[in-house]
Design a protein around this motif. Sequence first.
Motif, PDB file in Angstrom:
ATOM      1  N   UNK A   1     -47.440  77.345 106.624  1.00  0.00           N
ATOM      2  CA  UNK A   1     -46.716  78.478 107.319  1.00  0.00           C
ATOM      3  C   UNK A   1     -45.516  78.889 106.554  1.00  0.00           C
ATOM      4  N   UNK A   2     -44.912  77.965 105.870  1.00  0.00           N
ATOM      5  CA  UNK A   2     -43.857  78.622 105.205  1.00  0.00           C
ATOM      6  C   UNK A   2     -44.252  79.398 103.933  1.00  0.00           C
ATOM      7  N   UNK A   3     -45.449  79.021 103.342  1.00  0.00           N
ATOM      8  CA  UNK A   3     -46.176  79.923 102.315  1.00  0.00           C
ATOM      9  C   UNK A   3     -46.367  81.254 102.760  1.00  0.00           C
ATOM     10  N   UNK A   4     -46.980  81.293 103.860  1.00  0.00           N
ATOM     11  CA  UNK A   4     -47.207  82.543 104.346  1.00  0.00           C
ATOM     12  C   UNK A   4     -45.864  83.582 104.848  1.00  0.00           C
ATOM     13  N   UNK A   5     -45.086  82.860 105.124  1.00  0.00           N
ATOM     14  CA  UNK A   5     -43.768  83.610 105.470  1.00  0.00           C
ATOM     15  C   UNK A   5     -43.132  83.976 104.307  1.00  0.00           C
ATOM     16  N   UNK A   6     -43.154  83.330 103.120  1.00  0.00           N
ATOM     17  CA  UNK A   6     -42.606  83.745 101.959  1.00  0.00           C
ATOM     18  C   UNK A   6     -43.485  84.979 101.381  1.00  0.00           C
ATOM     19  N   UNK A   7     -44.774  85.144 101.579  1.00  0.00           N
ATOM     20  CA  UNK A   7     -45.549  85.998 101.344  1.00  0.00           C
ATOM     21  C   UNK A   7     -45.294  87.362 101.811  1.00  0.00           C
ATOM     22  N   UNK A   8     -44.944  87.053 103.073  1.00  0.00           N
ATOM     23  CA  UNK A   8     -44.617  88.012 104.005  1.00  0.00           C
ATOM     24  C   UNK A   8     -43.438  89.065 103.728  1.00  0.00           C
ATOM     25  N   UNK A   9     -42.304  88.126 103.574  1.00  0.00           N
ATOM     26  CA  UNK A   9     -41.001  88.564 103.059  1.00  0.00           C
ATOM     27  C   UNK A   9     -40.993  89.318 101.586  1.00  0.00           C
ATOM     28  N   UNK A  10     -41.875  88.686 100.775  1.00  0.00           N
ATOM     29  CA  UNK A  10     -42.074  89.370  99.411  1.00  0.00           C
ATOM     30  C   UNK A  10     -42.665  90.828  99.652  1.00  0.00           C
ATOM     31  N   UNK A  11     -43.605  90.849 100.570  1.00  0.00           N
ATOM     32  CA  UNK A  11     -44.327  92.274 100.924  1.00  0.00           C
ATOM     33  C   UNK A  11     -43.086  93.283 101.635  1.00  0.00           C
ATOM     34  N   UNK A  12     -42.221  92.635 102.144  1.00  0.00           N
ATOM     35  CA  UNK A  12     -41.026  93.463 102.838  1.00  0.00           C
ATOM     36  C   UNK A  12     -40.241  93.937 101.713  1.00  0.00           C
ATOM     37  N   UNK A  13     -40.038  93.210 100.585  1.00  0.00           N
ATOM     38  CA  UNK A  13     -39.106  93.331  99.535  1.00  0.00           C
ATOM     39  C   UNK A  13     -39.641  94.783  98.825  1.00  0.00           C
TER      40      UNK A  13
ATOM     41  N   UNK B   1     -30.330  96.774 101.539  1.00  0.00           N
ATOM     42  CA  UNK B   1     -31.172  96.542 102.395  1.00  0.00           C
ATOM     43  C   UNK B   1     -32.136  95.220 101.787  1.00  0.00           C
ATOM     44  N   UNK B   2     -32.682  95.312 100.832  1.00  0.00           N
ATOM     45  CA  UNK B   2     -33.643  94.383 100.042  1.00  0.00           C
ATOM     46  C   UNK B   2     -32.953  92.991  99.968  1.00  0.00           C
ATOM     47  N   UNK B   3     -31.398  93.112  99.902  1.00  0.00           N
ATOM     48  CA  UNK B   3     -30.687  91.542  99.325  1.00  0.00           C
ATOM     49  C   UNK B   3     -30.965  90.720 100.512  1.00  0.00           C
ATOM     50  N   UNK B   4     -30.814  90.913 101.638  1.00  0.00           N
ATOM     51  CA  UNK B   4     -30.893  89.991 102.898  1.00  0.00           C
ATOM     52  C   UNK B   4     -32.389  89.266 102.828  1.00  0.00           C
ATOM     53  N   UNK B   5     -33.438  90.008 102.644  1.00  0.00           N
ATOM     54  CA  UNK B   5     -34.779  89.665 102.678  1.00  0.00           C
ATOM     55  C   UNK B   5     -35.012  88.810 101.436  1.00  0.00           C
ATOM     56  N   UNK B   6     -34.357  88.917 100.307  1.00  0.00           N
ATOM     57  CA  UNK B   6     -34.443  88.232  98.977  1.00  0.00           C
ATOM     58  C   UNK B   6     -33.685  86.808  99.236  1.00  0.00           C
ATOM     59  N   UNK B   7     -32.529  86.745 100.084  1.00  0.00           N
ATOM     60  CA  UNK B   7     -32.043  85.650 100.481  1.00  0.00           C
ATOM     61  C   UNK B   7     -32.965  84.623 101.230  1.00  0.00           C
ATOM     62  N   UNK B   8     -33.695  85.261 102.280  1.00  0.00           N
ATOM     63  CA  UNK B   8     -34.506  84.496 103.149  1.00  0.00           C
ATOM     64  C   UNK B   8     -35.464  83.814 102.375  1.00  0.00           C
ATOM     65  N   UNK B   9     -36.027  84.662 101.288  1.00  0.00           N
ATOM     66  CA  UNK B   9     -37.106  84.217 100.258  1.00  0.00           C
ATOM     67  C   UNK B   9     -36.842  82.965  99.631  1.00  0.00           C
TER      68      UNK B   9
END
Length: 298
Positions: A71-83, A159-167
């Motif tokens: 689940x963590x891996x899939x979440x990371x992939x989702x966040x990377x796509x958002x970035x 806008x991308x910075x918060x997503x990068x931090x989540x990654x």
Amino acid sequence: MNNAIRFFAGCLIVITILSCSKEPAFDATGTFEAIETIVSSEGSGVIKEFQLEEGQELSKGQYIGYVDTIQLYLKMKQLEAQVKSTISQKPDINSQIASLKAQKKAAEKDKERYTDLAKEDAIPQKQLDDINAEVAVLQGQLDALNSSLNITTKGISLQANPITIQIDQVKDQLKKSIIHNPIQGTVLSKYVEPNEIASIGKPLYKIADLSTIILRAYITGNQLPLVKLNQKVKVLVDADKESYKEYSGVIEWVNSKAEFTPKTIQTKDERANLVYAIKIRVKNDGFLKIGMYGEVKL
């Protein structure tokens, strides 16, 4: 009859000597303990792998197992796509200003030509003034467009910075889902098995470094002046019913406060109600165990 009495008396003397040699005098007794560390889970999920058993020797940093990370891996992939999606909205500054730069370059060439002609009075001054004004206008438009595009680019990056931090947070969680042993030592207790559910903070196992072990003993107030930090003492433990094993120990701590005599601990002066705890560090050859009794000769 006299011979029998002499024989009986001799036996008593031998028994007395043996009993005295078996129980050497000591100044304090206590039990051995170690610094125990409970290793807890830093991740949540199903324990997919857990490679250790009680009594096993572990080295520092040794791989133990891991908690499910899908689940963590899939979440990371989702966040990377958002970035990537957010970054793709950045304008192509070079392509958008290319047209204005070309117009300005052409105007600057006209300005050079008109300047030469104006020096020879071949054209009116107004034509030179007009071309100078055109170059200035194009430069202003170019500066304004550059500024606007740069502001837009910075806004999208923000806008991308918060997503990068989540990654980065997810990567840290993924790292913590891998279980590594924090200290060298012996596994004392094992609390979980593979396929059980782990949560953050759930104890996994208990470990202690038994290469050196601590004897917590108690001395009376009369003995207190006889001890000091880093003092070497003799530590005796039962080897068998007839003999003791002797170790060299170092006093590493003396309690500054008195406490009542523990019921399970004896001291040299049994009449004392108040005693002081001391800790003696002893190098362990593998014979000493947690909970064993030890005797101290100061």
